[in-house]
Each structure stands twice: as C-alpha cells, then as structure tokens.
Scaffold this active site. Sequence first.
Site, short mmCIF file in Angstrom:
data_model
loop_
_atom_site.label_atom_id
_atom_site.label_comp_id
_atom_site.label_asym_id
_atom_site.label_seq_id
_atom_site.Cartn_x
_atom_site.Cartn_y
_atom_site.Cartn_z
N TYR A 1 0.84 -1.21 0.00
CA TYR A 1 0.00 0.00 0.00
C TYR A 1 0.87 1.25 0.00
O TYR A 1 1.87 1.33 0.73
CB TYR A 1 -0.90 0.04 1.24
CG TYR A 1 -1.66 1.35 1.37
CD1 TYR A 1 -2.92 1.49 0.82
CD2 TYR A 1 -1.09 2.45 2.01
CE1 TYR A 1 -3.61 2.69 0.90
CE2 TYR A 1 -1.77 3.66 2.10
CZ TYR A 1 -3.03 3.78 1.54
OH TYR A 1 -3.69 4.97 1.62
N GLU B 1 -3.60 7.48 -4.08
CA GLU B 1 -3.56 6.20 -3.36
C GLU B 1 -3.35 5.06 -4.33
O GLU B 1 -4.07 4.94 -5.33
CB GLU B 1 -4.87 6.00 -2.59
CG GLU B 1 -4.87 4.76 -1.71
CD GLU B 1 -6.15 4.63 -0.91
OE1 GLU B 1 -6.09 4.72 0.33
OE2 GLU B 1 -7.22 4.46 -1.53
#
Length: 388
Positions: A108, A196
């Site tokens: 991530y 993101e």
Amino acid sequence: MKVHEYQAKEVLRQFGVTTPRGKVTSDPEEARAIAQELGGRAVVKAQIHAGGRGKGGGVKLAKTPDEAVEHARKILGMNLVTHQTGPEGRIVKKILIEEALDIARELYIGVVLDRAIGKPVMMVSKQGGMEIEVVAANDPSAIVKEPFDPAWGLEGFQARKLAYALDLSGDTHKKAVKFLQALAKAYVETDASLAEINPLLITGQGDVLALDAKMNFDDNGLFRHPAIQAYRDLDEEDPLEVEASKFGLNYIKLDGNVGCMVNGAGLAMATMDIIQYVGGQPANFLDVGGGANEEQVKNAMRIILSDKNVKAVLINIFGGIMRCDIIANGVVNAVKEIGITVPVVVRLEGTNVEEGKEILRHSGLAVIPADGMKDAAEKVIAAVGKAA
C-alpha cells in the site's frame, strides 16, 4: 474532484509512475480485441468512483479473450453496490481491460495532506489490498509515514526509508524509490488531495506497478489543470450537487430529513451539529455564500426541496455581506413559486434583520420564526414530528 481509475493512471504515467497495460471501453465486444492485444489473459474492471469494486463483483479475471467478453457483458450496465456507493449503488458505464500480471506481493502507498503540520505525507504499508482504515484501526504500527516538503518533493533518503519499510531490496528497492518519488511529484504538481495506490504490485520478476490507483483533486486548483478538469464525470456525482454547482452553491447531500440553508461554511457546520444535538438529522450541507442574491436563494430552496427525504427546512442566516432582507425576499419568492408543502423555520440575525423579519411577517406565508440557533433547531425538529 474524483476521477476514474483509468484516468488516475493516465495522469500518473505522465510523471513516470508505472502501471499495467490496459485500455478502457464501453463495448463488450471490444473487450475481446483488447484482451488479445494484452496476451489473452486480462482483468476486467468496472470504472466507478468508489472502492470495494472487487467485493461487489466489479473486478473479474478473464483467462481468455472470450471470457473477457463474457465478464464485460455482465459488468457493463450492472448496478454495482460497494461500501462506498451506499445501498443505491452506481451504474457501470465503462470498464478497464488490463493485463493480468504475476502477483508476488501486494503493498500500500498513499499520499494525503496532513493539515496539522501543513505538509503532504507519504504513507506505506506491507498490508496492501486492504482498506487502510482497517489497517490503521487494527495495527497502527503497520503504517509508516513520511512528511515531505512540496517545494522539494520526496527526497531520496525519504523514499529509501519507505522502501526499506516495505521490506524491498535489490533492484526492486531501486524501482520502488523511483516509483515513490514519481508519485509524490504527481501529487504535488496536479494539486491533488489524495493519491492512493492500493494495491502496489510487486511482480515475480521484481517489477513495481500501480495495480489500482485513486486520485482526488483540489477543486480550487483545477483552473490550472484543464486536462484533469475535462475528466469530470457528472454521471458519478449526485444530481443535486451538480445542479447546485451551476448556481455557485456549495451543496452536499446527506441522509437526514431536515433541509438546511445557511450562509457560511462554519455556520452551516454548526447548524448541522445543533440539529443533531436536539435529536434530528440534517438532509444536506448548503452554503449559499456571503454574497448570494435572491435568485441563488430561490434556487437553493428548490434544490433542497428536490430531495424527497426533506420533511422540514431550517434557514439560518447571519447577515454580514449577505443582508437579511435579501434572504427574506428570496425565501418568500421561492415559497410562492415552488409551492412549498413542508414547514420552514427561519432564523435571521445581522444586517437588516428587522427588515427581513418584517418581510416574512407580511408575506402571508406559514414561515416559523426562531430566535437563536437552539430555538430554531428545536422548532424544526418539532415541525418534522408534526409532518410525520
């Protein structure tokens, strides 16, 4: 402003962020040709402004071009419901056909603005593919953060630190450093409010790619980025919010039944708070601004009442630049023109407040006057109860 995954990847590629190969389409038959071009195996991904698409059935692996067509037919036109769309879901009008890659690890990466320190922050976690809010709640130590100066970007030593935090080494570490710095540059130079990558893909060959990508952009900076502004998809936005934007109104639809018309964002937030404090639920945030005219007030009222959940309306105005008599005239004209059938509570204070109250008193309309915010909130909740 939000954009689709394929649009976010188009932006990121301009800054050197590596992504899988793929093409977007709205034609199921075209999915076959795209899959063949990508080598036969492909991933068919619904394009809506929401996360959780895979869990909702909006992401499918196709082992052959024929399977790609089959998945495309099922996904296009479906009402995709995820935790971010709410129960109403979103109709899928476009799909991204992307090459299927060898997945070794899912990580991530995200960039957001930390308002407490006034700097963007790069966050990384080894727990990719999961919602970062869940990771933060279950194990805050699993997220490593690195603030950086937007004027300098994410510096080499910072990128290396984050890559080490992801347990990357060798050529993959070097590729990740380059990837992280490119993402930071994209975030700053596009006036983004969110960038993101979840998941960040590490392939079996050690390559680093953005398997998914989400970007949000600061509306106030869009005038500098006409190409990004052109990505706006009105079908993905609430129709009432789109309508409000045409008249320069700041409107956000909520789930309650008390419509709110307020001037000033701070007063609007306080109004919603006090409605909840006395046991109600606001149906919207609506800031008509400090310099609204009668026409804007009338349109604001029309938009509020377009929400079928609204059972009563609270108008809370502090007259500074905005005069109370202008608001009163706008309310009266709106009520007469639209034919309002729900109770309307009005609290006025400030410039020309007596003139405004006088206009309402002599309007012949069943407007409920209020003195103070708590009195206004209590009266509108009582009106909701009577309407029910």
